[in-house]
Enzyme design. Structure first.
Site, PDB file in Angstrom:
ATOM      1  N   HIS A   9      70.528  -0.170 -32.468  1.00  0.00           N
ATOM      2  CA  HIS A   9      70.712  -1.305 -31.564  1.00  0.00           C
ATOM      3  C   HIS A   9      69.925  -2.525 -32.042  1.00  0.00           C
ATOM      4  CE1 HIS A   9      72.929   0.539 -28.224  1.00  0.00           C
ATOM      5  NE2 HIS A   9      72.363   1.651 -28.631  1.00  0.00           N
ATOM      6  N   ASP A  52      72.117  -6.960 -25.044  1.00  0.00           N
ATOM      7  CA  ASP A  52      72.765  -5.714 -25.446  1.00  0.00           C
ATOM      8  C   ASP A  52      73.561  -5.211 -24.245  1.00  0.00           C
ATOM      9  OD1 ASP A  52      73.207  -2.834 -25.859  1.00  0.00           O
ATOM     10  OD2 ASP A  52      71.913  -3.059 -27.597  1.00  0.00           O
TER      11      ASP A  52
END
Ligand code: UDP
Length: 452
Positions: free
Chosen positions: A21, A113
């Site tokens: 991520h 995110d």
């Protein structure tokens, strides 16, 4: 004396945790900074600590102390960890954006995110656009979309994106997300939270590029304003337009860089099988034995990443018995490895970053997905892009040494696969290069933010 740095506008980026991520979010941040934006990356303390010295192009701010409060391993597992992050993180992120309001560069956009959907409400509170950043493929997200509607118990607003022959996602064993209730597992419910309120996001961003996922982007554009901004592979390997962008700057384990590169330098062009299953997936001891046997039997040499947590599953005496032709390490500089001319194929779990990296470096893949989006990515690798093959599992869900060996040979000797890999490599470069599709999308986003 150097003058004061001026910027076009200020963007706040909210990163999640985990290697897969952090890499694309920070890379996108560096790209925005290279185009004159002020970029603050807010993340949990363990991330900001690790990243601070890695890039001077962006500012890192911690919004949650996971080091003293405990991360995933603390009481309550992953679920409690996410709740703690949301509770403190949302408060601290709000404070951070508020503090900027009286500065020369107030925050004009929040890129978050998609695993942290609570961020969108914060953007709305400040009346700034929010952009959801998915760190998986467009196709993987499309494959989850129908499950979101099943959980909501509502009809799908449009026919699902068709991927004939794609098996259902295998689910990793994640007790820490709670017990299974209802049709879908806790991990699927967690993943589907990414769709919460998503129609109110200004942009939906992906570390992908238009040509790579043409059909699914077309389908998705009926739902959201989708913008592919990838590959987010460090610029030095693609367009070389972002200064000092040589690596991700983040490694969950210490890489054996010198040992790897020195060893690769002794090997012939295209002769090495590189094996890695990323940061989260793990093979059981049986499957490790099959993998070991396949590598032992191969006429090629190999570089195998076996994480510290997996080392105990290596077959007995494997390292000693194969030391002439193989190197086993706990973590490697994967970008440098994939870029090395000695590497002839990548046996991969098909995490999205590894997949995009394989495409960007033109390295053909033996696709061994373990769960979730890796299954979709492996499908793309074999059936859509033709840059690799997926070994078949037997009735015991095991991929035998023989089958792995067959696929390694096919991938390393297959003219057509290698040709396709080279074609995709040049399309990846083209996408992020000046006036490529991703570059145009990034410039358009910047113009919109600056005009606010
Ligand atoms: N990686 C690395 N060294 C290794 C193994 C992996 O630097 O020995 C990096 C790899 O380049 C990629 C990331 O770790 O950027 C893994 O992300 P991916 O999405 O492929 O898989 P995940 O770890 O999220 O399952």
């Amino acid at each position: 004396m150097e003058g004061k740095k001026t910027y076009k506008a200020h963007v706040m980026v909210l990163a999640y945790h985990g290697q897969g991520h952090i890499n694309p979010m920070v890379q996108f941040s560096k790209r925005l900074a290279s185009k004159g934006m002020k970029v603050t990356v807010s993340a949990m303390l363990s991330t900001t600590k690790a990243m601070k010295s890695a890039s001077s192009a962006v500012i890192f701010e911690s919004i949650y102390d996971d080091t003293t409060e405990g991360g995933v391993a603390a009481q309550g597992g992953f679920k409690a960890f996410l709740e703690r992050f949301e509770a403190s993180g949302s408060q601290n992120l709000t404070e951070l954006i508020k503090k900027q309001e009286i500065s020369e560069y107030p925050v004009k956009c929040l890129v978050y995110d998609a695993n942290l959907p609570w961020a969108l409400a914060i953007a709305k509170d400040f009346a700034i656009p929010g952009a959801a950043f998915f760190t998986q493929s467009c196709a993987a997200i499309a494959s989850y979309y129908p499950m979101h509607y099943e959980i909501l118990e509502k009809p799908l607003p449009l026919p699902a994106f068709s991927m004939p022959g794609l098996p259902p996602p295998k689910i990793p064993n994640l007790m820490s997300l709670g017990a299974v209730t209802g049709k879908h597992s806790p991990i699927i419910k967690q993943i589907c939270k990414q769709f919460d309120d998503i129609e109110n996001a200004e942009w939906i961003l992906f570390n992908s590029f238009d040509k790579l996922e043409e059909e699914v982007v077309k389908w998705m554009s009926n739902l959201w304003t989708v913008r592919n901004i990838g590959p987010t592979v460090p610029s030095v390997y693609l367009d070389n337009r972002v200064e000092n962008d040589y690596d991700y700057g983040f490694n969950m384990y210490k890489p054996s860089t010198e040992a790897c590169m020195q060893w690769l330098n002794t090997r012939e062009t295209g002769s090495v099988i590189y094996v890695s299953f990323g940061s989260a997936a793990s093979l059981n001891a049986d499957q490790m034995a099959e993998m070991g046997e396949a590598l032992k039997q191969s006429t090629k040499s190999f570089l195998w990443v076996v994480k510290p947590t997996e080392q105990s599953k290596l077959p007995a005496n494997f390292v000693e018995e194969t030391s002439e032709k193989g190197l086993v390490i706990t973590w490697c500089p994967q970008l440098e490895v994939l870029a090395h001319k000695a590497v002839g194929c990548f046996v991969s779990h098909c995490g999205w970053n590894s997949t995009v990296e394989a495409i960007s470096f033109g390295v053909p893949v033996v696709a061994m997905p373990q769960f979730l989006d890796q299954m979709t990515n492996a499908y793309l690798v074999e059936r859509v892009w033709g840059v690799g093959i997926q070994p078949k599992e037997n009735e015991q869900n095991k991929t035998t040494a023989e089958e792995i060996g067959r696929c390694i040979n096919e991938v390393m000797n297959g003219e057509e696969i290698r040709k396709k890999a080279i074609q995709w490599k040049s399309l990846a470069k083209e996408a992020i290069d000046e006036n490529g599709s991703s570059d145009i999308h990034i410039d358009e986003i910047i113009s919109r933010i600056v005009a606010l």
